[in-house]
Design a protein around this motif. Structure first.
Motif, PDB file in Angstrom:
ATOM      1  N   GLY A   1      68.688 -90.259  80.032  1.00 54.81           N
ATOM      2  CA  GLY A   1      67.391 -90.796  80.022  1.00 54.81           C
ATOM      3  C   GLY A   1      66.282 -90.139  79.113  1.00 54.81           C
ATOM      4  O   GLY A   1      65.270 -90.851  78.617  1.00 54.81           O
ATOM      5  N   SER A   2      66.588 -88.832  78.630  1.00 53.20           N
ATOM      6  CA  SER A   2      65.613 -88.397  77.765  1.00 53.20           C
ATOM      7  C   SER A   2      66.151 -88.751  76.297  1.00 53.20           C
ATOM      8  O   SER A   2      65.211 -88.726  75.511  1.00 53.20           O
ATOM      9  CB  SER A   2      66.030 -86.745  77.802  1.00 53.20           C
ATOM     10  OG  SER A   2      65.699 -86.399  79.060  1.00 53.20           O
ATOM     11  N   SER A   3      67.174 -89.200  76.109  1.00 54.30           N
ATOM     12  CA  SER A   3      67.926 -89.500  74.787  1.00 54.30           C
ATOM     13  C   SER A   3      67.025 -90.943  74.363  1.00 54.30           C
ATOM     14  O   SER A   3      66.679 -90.966  73.335  1.00 54.30           O
ATOM     15  CB  SER A   3      69.333 -89.599  74.873  1.00 54.30           C
ATOM     16  OG  SER A   3      69.697 -90.033  73.837  1.00 54.30           O
ATOM     17  N   GLU A  32      56.334 -86.708  75.299  1.00 59.70           N
ATOM     18  CA  GLU A  32      55.404 -85.966  74.777  1.00 59.70           C
ATOM     19  C   GLU A  32      55.672 -85.876  73.096  1.00 59.70           C
ATOM     20  O   GLU A  32      56.508 -84.991  72.816  1.00 59.70           O
ATOM     21  CB  GLU A  32      55.592 -84.434  75.223  1.00 59.70           C
ATOM     22  CG  GLU A  32      54.381 -84.101  76.128  1.00 59.70           C
ATOM     23  CD  GLU A  32      54.913 -82.623  76.662  1.00 59.70           C
ATOM     24  OE1 GLU A  32      55.194 -81.770  75.710  1.00 59.70           O
ATOM     25  OE2 GLU A  32      54.287 -82.319  77.756  1.00 59.70           O
ATOM     26  N   VAL A  33      55.032 -86.651  72.563  1.00 61.10           N
ATOM     27  CA  VAL A  33      55.323 -86.926  71.131  1.00 61.10           C
ATOM     28  C   VAL A  33      54.100 -86.526  70.355  1.00 61.10           C
ATOM     29  O   VAL A  33      52.920 -86.824  70.870  1.00 61.10           O
ATOM     30  CB  VAL A  33      55.627 -88.243  70.838  1.00 61.10           C
ATOM     31  CG1 VAL A  33      55.942 -88.445  69.337  1.00 61.10           C
ATOM     32  CG2 VAL A  33      56.673 -88.695  71.575  1.00 61.10           C
ATOM     33  N   ASN A  37      64.324 -91.109  71.422  1.00 56.38           N
ATOM     34  CA  ASN A  37      62.964 -90.283  71.615  1.00 56.38           C
ATOM     35  C   ASN A  37      62.888 -89.321  70.634  1.00 56.38           C
ATOM     36  O   ASN A  37      63.882 -88.855  70.329  1.00 56.38           O
ATOM     37  CB  ASN A  37      63.121 -89.872  72.980  1.00 56.38           C
ATOM     38  CG  ASN A  37      62.725 -91.161  74.059  1.00 56.38           C
ATOM     39  OD1 ASN A  37      62.127 -92.107  73.714  1.00 56.38           O
ATOM     40  ND2 ASN A  37      63.754 -90.845  74.967  1.00 56.38           N
ATOM     41  N   ALA A  38      61.598 -89.109  69.962  1.00 57.28           N
ATOM     42  CA  ALA A  38      61.658 -88.144  68.973  1.00 57.28           C
ATOM     43  C   ALA A  38      61.794 -86.768  69.405  1.00 57.28           C
ATOM     44  O   ALA A  38      62.518 -86.114  68.830  1.00 57.28           O
ATOM     45  CB  ALA A  38      60.166 -88.101  68.520  1.00 57.28           C
ATOM     46  N   PRO A  39      61.277 -86.521  70.879  1.00 55.66           N
ATOM     47  CA  PRO A  39      61.505 -84.975  71.198  1.00 55.66           C
ATOM     48  C   PRO A  39      63.145 -84.787  71.263  1.00 55.66           C
ATOM     49  O   PRO A  39      63.593 -83.581  71.083  1.00 55.66           O
ATOM     50  CB  PRO A  39      60.795 -84.763  72.590  1.00 55.66           C
ATOM     51  CG  PRO A  39      59.938 -85.902  72.665  1.00 55.66           C
ATOM     52  CD  PRO A  39      60.304 -87.239  71.717  1.00 55.66           C
TER      53      PRO A  39
END
Lengths: 679, 243, 163, 234, 244
Positions: free
Chosen positions: A522-524, A578-579, A629-631
């Protein structure tokens, strides 16, 4: 003078009266008593120490070596580990690396992660540590039945503490996998010191509804020699005679519950070609193997070989199975593909033609008699079939075979030996695995066709099961990672179970290792990509033959799944939303590009530009900007191992500037073209 | 050399220890026997016939000699022996592998123990067949039977001390025979072993019995045995009593 | 006066019976002396069940600068002074009591007879005849601090560690 | 009585001795070749004491270079290597496969196959195998996991090689000509800090944060021991 | 005190009491003669049936002890005392044997219930040994067949037969055979002529206790040897040299 007379004189001179006898015996006793210290002076180890002194005298570094040499009995004493090892009395300089070329007993110990003085020698190597003679220390004697462990099994020493799959012990690890995979632990108990017996990983099918699936003839053929049907079969050979196999098959069929399968689907030759295509598109080969035209077996080994499946299963069962496997076998690993009736027909047409002409032509069984069924049941009980297979009317036997928890400490005196087998434990175990029936036809242990290497692996794993390993303090033990049984919840959870996601993916420590770990998925990824992927998976790694199959999910199901993954599987390390836009500028991106192609040479493994980049170890990044996602990219570049332990991606330990620059570059990659697939 | 020896014998210290000479004259010879604590249980003179080998085969002497050997070697072995489980077994290994002459002393102790059992049995049979148990020696015969039993107990208790398989199971088997005693067999066995199985308590009990209690009792009986030989008219020679 | 008492042993007139007796007694005497010598060897154990005099004190990072770490079990202090780490014996040179580090007094005190020492071992007061000895200390291949309790240093030596 | 018993015992022993199967009959050559060549199985590595995964297959050729059946080949090994069988006859294709068990100490085992020609002259074939110690086994595992995808040009279904996709073609890790010239410090530096660290291709990434120091040492130890030609002694 | 007087011989005429001392007190111990009316101090025979303990007896004892020591030292140098694995209560060796001197008992346990073989028989043996000197039959030492041969012969027949029947009943052949042998020997010696100087006559002169003790000795040795050498796993009969 006759011999006798002279003898009498001599006797008289020495023993003529008690004074003479006293003197003579006194001298004799003195001489004998002198042997006692002399015996001590010629102890075996003193000889080796002398030899060592001579050896180092001739060397240029002799003075330094002599300075470090300690004479006399040397001893490692670790009372808390029950170690009293005097091996260094003869193996004088185990730490003297400069003596690497010298033979035993002066050869230094090869580097290992443990300090010699911390564990001693016999914990790993066995043998008798207190002994100071070659014979007693190394070989099996009356007082000691644990000889030195032969070199090829030395990993068994590590396995006593390390149950967590140590990287340096491939043989041991492989042996443990074999024990679980080939059903050994279904009959034999292997209890770990933490408690809990080892579980098999081969998941033998339930036989409660076997009559729906296959014929008695096939069962007969299979149980006589499973490997003759499929070389990859994990079921062992019980050495059944024709009559025994006939009777067992009769019983197995007779205990099956009455069928409830729908009538056969129509099949046709034209469907077979289309079915082959569907078979390929659905990536069945990720798990199932099949013999191709060239006679080569290709495909995964997670599921049964399908080369001759048409001779094995009934077409109506096959149709029902393809439709929803869990309906027949609730515990199966096979996912529920949402095939429609037409697709099912195509697959059954294709697979139903995968037949073996030999089989139907040669195997004919008369209807079973009641006596045969009764005899079959007796055999099923004797051979312990129910230890692996669920059956109607046969309970799973407890303690069916000897407990192997401490088999590595079995004294050789207590093992039964077949003729011609040397009297050592490793040889015994190897012989038992290789040809159990050599120990007597009546032995119930079946035979698997293991290669020599596999036998060595199994013996290594068994030798690691010492009684000592059960008593090591917890601080020393490296237990098997706890088998978490994670099960996702709710409707999505039901869906994931139905799709058997965990057969290939792992989440929170549960699941297969074939596909990426989804714990932080999910974070990826981004939801839109995920939804798209679930509905129509393409591969990120163009060269893989094992790919995610298309499950034909409905929009509703796919979005349920995507929502669940996006919310449930987020890492606590960062927030994917959070980007910092200032870090993702085009200038940064262009700097990132030069880093990507220059300093870090990411293109060695990843493809960004499908026309020029060629590296294809890592996933293709052409659509990284829409997928990730960037983070996530940033943290991945910083330390991928923390996010997915065991990932092939290095831990770059990159500085933040470079990591953000590459992230910026990758977030620009929003290629919509579907990559790969055609290779 | 000789003069040195005689000068040594002339010193006050020597004379305070050995009051008499060594045997230049029969008086001195008698005095050595009388004034020596170890010899004074014997008479000054002895029947010539009693010294003949065929009369006694020296079996009593040899039994006593094995007892002395056992005491000496046993005391030395005690220096390296811990009566605890499983240290006792490790001590056997140490005796074998690192103690100078340790294995020799253990061998000597073990074989002397077997020899003593054989010799004491032989002694008993020899005494019986010679009829040496007849009055006035009947009490000494009984003392001898007690010493035979003590010898067996000493050997049996020592058997456990190495704490190896041989020892453990021999004692287990042996102590189970005792539990066959009607009514109180199990209790006797319990007291003997200090538990229901052969365990650490049993080892300690057997150790104390073997090294302290039984040797002391045996020493007392031995003293009585020797003293009674003299008091009952010396070694029995089979001579017909004088009319 | 000649000995006229009849002896049993007359079988060997004029024989050197005395020489044989002497030989016997002599042999026994030699055997006795030999046993005494050998008894010494028997009584000296060839393998000791004692903790090794060499102590592994772990990584030097365990000892922050300016710290005094008593190790009562091994009977020593690991001191990280300004010049480096050194090991000081904690065994009082008076009668072998184990001393105690008293941070509030900034000195080492012996509970038995009141000897007091500076942390570098020098005696302040009390009956102790000598300062507390410094023990040989070094870093081994794995980077662990090793201390040999059996070897006292004659000169001050420090184990230097990178901060 | 005792004499008779002893005599009976001796007779019994004698009978037992006679019935014992004698030494295996020496294998006699049926044909005589002129040369012996390696077919497969050379330069394998396995843990010390283990049996090599692949058998050692040699072929005896006649004067025309064709495989010759029935030639006798004898094997000998150094470093404790043993062969099953140690002597055999070539099959119809002129080849003979034997199992090889390595010696119990880490290091190189030389494998020697010998045969004889018609005149009794000997001709040999030298091979080698490597017995791996713990360190080298660990190194091999790590190499398989981290290195082989680029450094091994062979592709399998499970592990597709990236070897040919790189700008600079990586050396095979057992290529002694490439690795033996590097000092151990350089070898460790390349693995730990990447090719760029000593001026080589930056496509070789730095493994120092991923692998521990001892793991990198293990990799280096493995590379050293499998080098062909051998590292170290000429 | 009469025993102290050496070399005295009875004389017919009673004399007055007189004491006399040997002149050389250094040479021999003080010799006291109590002379009564019925004795005389006249020494008829040299007093040489006694010798000095020191050195004659001591020397012989020393020789005997040394001989024993030499034998034991040689055995100790050549054969190590047995030592098996660490005691393991979970692993019973088969057979589990007591020390050799108890193996006769253990062999008996094979035939009789534990109470009989383990308690009654050993207690009886010890008791029998203790009471030996207190029975006249043991002290008199009269040849067994000297008197009442007829009656005793019947008794012996009956005793041996009864004992044998008992042993056959329990199938204790290990005891039966020695019993028959010694019983047979006893019966056979009855036929030996009383004046025979050879072995037969010697046996005939032996009293009953001799026969009982011999029977006991033979039985004990037989049982111990069987228990030590001929018993294997599960206390089954094995040959010490293995299967032929």
């Amino acid at each position: 003078m006759s011999f006798r007379v002279r003898g009498r004189r001599v006797r008289k001179w020495f023993f003529g009266d008690s004074a003479r006898a006293f003197g003579t015996l006194g001298v004799l006793l003195l001489a004998l008593l002198a042997i006692v210290p002399a015996k001590d002076r010629f102890r075996e180890w003193l000889g080796y120490q002398k030899e060592y002194e001579i050896l180092i005298r001739g060397r240029t570094d002799g003075v330094a070596l002599a300075k470090r040499f300690q004479s006399g009995v040397q001893q490692i004493w670790l009372p808390e580990r029950d170690v009293t090892d005097r091996c260094m009395t003869c193996h004088t300089r185990l730490k003297e690396t400069s003596l690497a070329g010298v033979g035993q007993p002066f050869r230094p110990h090869p580097p290992i992660p443990h300090s010699l003085t911390e564990f001693g020698c016999t914990i790993c190597h066995r043998g008798q540590g207190v002994a100071t003679t070659v014979e007693e220390a190394h070989r099996s004697t009356k007082a000691w039945e644990e000889p030195i462990l032969p070199a090829q099994y030395s990993e068994a020493g590590c396995g006593q503490c390390h149950r967590d799959g140590l990287k340096g012990t491939p043989q041991l690890n492989a042996g443990r996998v074999l024990l679980a995979r080939y059903g050994c632990v279904n009959c034999h108990r292997l209890v770990s010191p933490e408690g809990g017996a080892s579980q098999g990983t081969d998941r033998p099918p339930s036989l409660k509804r076997i009559a729906e699936k296959t014929t008695r003839e096939w069962i007969y053929f299979w149980i006589k020699d499973p490997q003759a049907w499929a070389a990859t079969a994990t079921m062992p050979n019980f050495g059944l005679s024709d009559a025994d196999a006939r009777d067992v098959s009769a019983f197995v069929i007779s205990q099956s519950s009455p069928g409830s399968i729908a009538p056969a689907v129509a099949t046709n030759d034209a469907g077979a070609a289309a079915g082959a295509e569907l078979y390929g598109e659905s990536f069945c080969a990720s798990c199932h193997a099949m013999q191709n035209a060239a006679g080569k077996i290709t495909g995964g080994d997670l599921a049964p070989d399908l080369t001759r499946v048409g001779s094995k299963v009934r077409p109506e069962w096959l149709a029902a199975w393809v439709k929803n496997p869990a309906a027949y076998l609730p515990g199966t690993m096979m996912p529920h593909f949402r095939f429609d009736e037409k697709q099912i027909g195509l697959l059954v047409s294709y697979l139903g033609r995968k037949q073996d002409s030999y089989f139907p032509a040669n195997i004919r069984l008369e209807p079973a008699t009641a006596a045969q069924i009764a005899h079959g049941q007796k055999l099923v009980l004797e051979k312990g079939c129910a230890a692996c297979h669920e059956m109607n009317g046969v309970a799973r036997p407890d303690n069916f075979a000897p407990d192997l928890t401490a088999v590595g400490s079995l004294p050789p005196a207590r093992v039964l030996l077949a003729p011609g087998v040397p009297r050592t434990l490793p040889d015994y175990l190897a012989a038992k695995i290789r040809e159990p029936h050599a120990f007597g036809r009546e032995m119930k242990m079946p035979r698997n066709q293991f290669t020599d290497a596999q036998v060595e692996q199994l013996v290594t794993a068994l030798l690691a099961q010492t009684s000592r390993s059960q008593t090591f303090p917890a601080a020393l033990r490296r237990p098997t990672p706890v088998n978490v049984t994670y099960q996702p919840a709710g409707r999505a959870g039901q869906l994931m179970k139905d799709l058997r996601c965990l057969s290939c993916h792992s989440i929170n420590g549960t699941g297969g290792s074939m596909a990426p770990d989804l714990t932080w998925e999910g974070s990826s990824v981004q939801r839109a990509w995920l939804l798209d992927f679930l509905k129509n998976p393409n591969t990120l790694r163009p060269v893989l033959i094992r790919r995610m199959p298309r499950f034909n999910l409905s929009n509703d199901d796919a979005s349920t799944l995507a929502d669940y993954i996006m919310t449930a599987y987020q890492t606590p390390a960062f927030d994917r939303e959070e980007v910092d836009a200032t870090k993702l500028t085009p200038t940064e991106a262009s700097r990132g590009k030069s880093l990507f192609y220059g300093k870090y040479a990411c293109n060695s493994c990843h493809i960004v530009d499908p026309d020029n980049d060629k590296g294809y170890i890592g996933p293709t990044l052409t659509q990284a900007g829409t997928r990730l996602n960037a983070p996530w990219i940033f943290h991945w570049l910083k330390n991928a191992q923390a996010l997915r332990p065991g990932s092939l991606e290095l831990n770059w330990n990159m500085n933040d500037e470079d990591a953000w620059a590459i992230t910026a570059f990758l977030m620009q990659q929003k290629n919509t073209r579907k990559p790969g697939g055609e290779r | 050399m000789n003069s040195l020896y005689s000068r040594l014998r002339g010193t006050a210290v020597w004379r305070s220890v050995f009051r008499s000479g060594t045997g230049d004259t029969n008086l001195h010879r008698s005095l050595t026997v009388q004034q020596n604590i170890f010899l004074h249980l014997a008479s000054v003179k002895i029947r010539r016939r009693a010294l003949e080998f065929g009369v006694t085969w020296y079996l009593g002497t040899l039994s006593m000699a094995s007892f002395v050997i056992l005491v000496v070697t046993g005391v030395l072995l005690m220096l390296y022996y811990h009566p605890s489980v499983p240290q006792a077994y490790a001590d056997m290994k140490d005796l074998q592998f690192v103690v100078s002459a340790g294995v020799f002393l253990r061998n000597l102790h073990r074989w002397a123990a077997h020899a003593m059992v054989v010799l004491v049995f032989a002694h008993m049979f020899k005494v019986f067949y010679r009829g040496a148990y007849r009055p006035p020696r009947e009490f000494n015969w009984v003392v001898g039977v007690m010493l035979l039993l003590l010898t067996l107990f000493l050997s049996y208790t020592g058997y456990l001390l190495p704490w190896d398989q041989l020892a453990f199971w021999a004692i287990t088997v042996g102590s189970n025979i005792i539990s066959a005693v009607p009514a109180m067999g199990a209790k006797i066995r319990f007291l003997m072993l200090g538990g229901h199985t052969v365990n650490a308590n049993a080892l300690l009990r057997f150790y104390v019995l073997h090294c302290v209690i039984l040797p002391l009792i045996a020493a007392v009986f031995l003293a009585v045995h020797f003293w009674r030989i003299r008091k009952d008219g010396g070694l029995y020679t089979g001579d017909k009593p004088r009319e | 006066m000649p000995d006229q008492t009849p002896h049993v042993e007359r079988a060997c007139p004029g024989c050197n019976r005395r020489r044989f007796t002497t030989a016997g007694v002599g042999s026994l005497a030699i055997a006795g002396i030999g046993s005494a010598v050998f008894g010494y060897e028997f009584l000296s154990p060839n393998a000791l069940y004692e903790p090794s005099p060499i102590v592994d004190a772990g990584k030097p990072e365990r000892y922050p600068p300016g710290s005094v770490t008593p190790d009562a079990q091994s009977g020593l202090y690991v001191v990280h002074g300004p010049e480096g780490i050194y090991a000081l014996s904690a065994v009082c040179t008076h009668l072998g009591c184990v001393t105690a580090w008293r941070p509030e007094l900034d000195m080492v005190a012996c509970p038995c007879h009141g000897s007091k020492f500076h942390i570098d071992g020098v005696k302040i007061e009390g009956p102790a005849p000598r300062p507390l000895p410094w023990l040989k200390a070094w870093l081994n291949d794995e980077g662990n601090l090793m201390i040999d309790r059996s070897e006292a240093l004659t000169r001050k030596q420090y184990v230097r560690v990178q901060a | 009585m005792r004499l008779r018993f002893v005599a009976a015992l001796i007779a019994l022993l004698a009978i037992a001795g006679c019935h014992r199967p004698g030494a295996p009959a020496a294998i006699a050559a049926i044909a005589y070749g002129n040369a012996i060549v390696m077919v497969s199985g050379d330069h394998q590595a396995a843990p010390a004491g283990a049996t090599l995964e692949q058998p050692l297959v040699v072929q005896v050729n006649d004067a025309d270079g064709n495989g010759l059946a029935g030639a006798r080949v004898e094997f000998r090994g150094s470093g404790g290597a043993s062969f099953y069988p140690a002597t055999g006859l070539t099959g119809s294709d002129g080849q003979l496969a034997v199992k090889v068990q390595l010696g119990s100490m880490a290091g190189r085992n030389s494998l020697l196959a010998m045969s004889r020609d018609k005149t009794g002259g000997r001709f040999d074939l030298n091979g080698a195998a490597t017995a791996l110690g713990y360190q080298q086994v660990l190194g091999r595992e790590l190499a398989e996991q981290h290195c082989a995808r680029c450094h091994d040009s062979r592709s399998t279904a499970e592990r597709v090689s990236n070897h040919d996709n790189l700008g600079v073609t990586p050396h095979s890790l057992d290529d002694g000509l490439a690795t033996n010239s590097l000092g151990t410090a350089d070898l460790v530096a390349i693995i730990a800090h990447g090719g760029a660290a000593i001026g080589r291709s930056p496509e070789m990434p730095p493994y120092s944060p991923t692998l521990s120091v001892s793991e990198i040492d293990a990799l280096a130890a493995w590379i050293r021991i499998v080098a062909v030609p051998a590292y170290g002694k000429p | 005190m009469v025993d102290c007087i050496r070399g005295t011989s009875p004389v017919s005429e009673p004399k007055d009491f007189r004491a006399s001392f040997d002149s050389d007190s250094q040479r021999t111990p003080v010799r006291v003669a109590f002379v009564t009316r019925r004795t005389t101090p006249h020494v008829t025979k040299a007093g040489d049936d006694r010798v000095m303990t020191n050195p004659d007896a001591l020397l012989r004892v020393a020789v005997a002890v040394m001989a024993l020591l030499i034998v034991l030292v040689v055995v100790s140098l050549l054969f190590d005392a047995p030592l098996e694995g660490l005691a393991n209560p979970l692993q019973t060796p088969n057979p589990a044997k007591a020390p050799w001197y108890f193996l006769g008992l253990q062999e008996l346990l094979h035939y009789f219930p534990p109470v009989v073989a383990g308690v009654v028989i050993p207690s009886l043996v010890v008791l029998a040994l203790v009471v030996i000197p207190y029975f006249n039959v043991n002290v008199e030492a009269e040849g067994f067949w000297n008197r009442n041969g007829e009656r005793k012969s019947i008794l012996v027949w009956v005793a041996v037969a009864a004992l044998s029947a008992f042993l056959v009943w329990f199938s204790v052949y290990a005891v039966l055979v020695p019993t028959l042998v010694s019983g047979g020997a006893l019966i056979v010696t009855a036929a030996a002529p009383p004046q025979d100087k050879g072995f037969g006559g010697w046996l005939r002169s032996k009293p009953l206790p001799f026969w009982i003790m011999t029977w006991f000795l033979v039985v004990a040795i037989t049982l111990t040897v069987i228990g030590t050498c001929f018993r294997g796993a599960g206390w089954s009969w094995v040959w010490p040299w293995g299967e032929l």
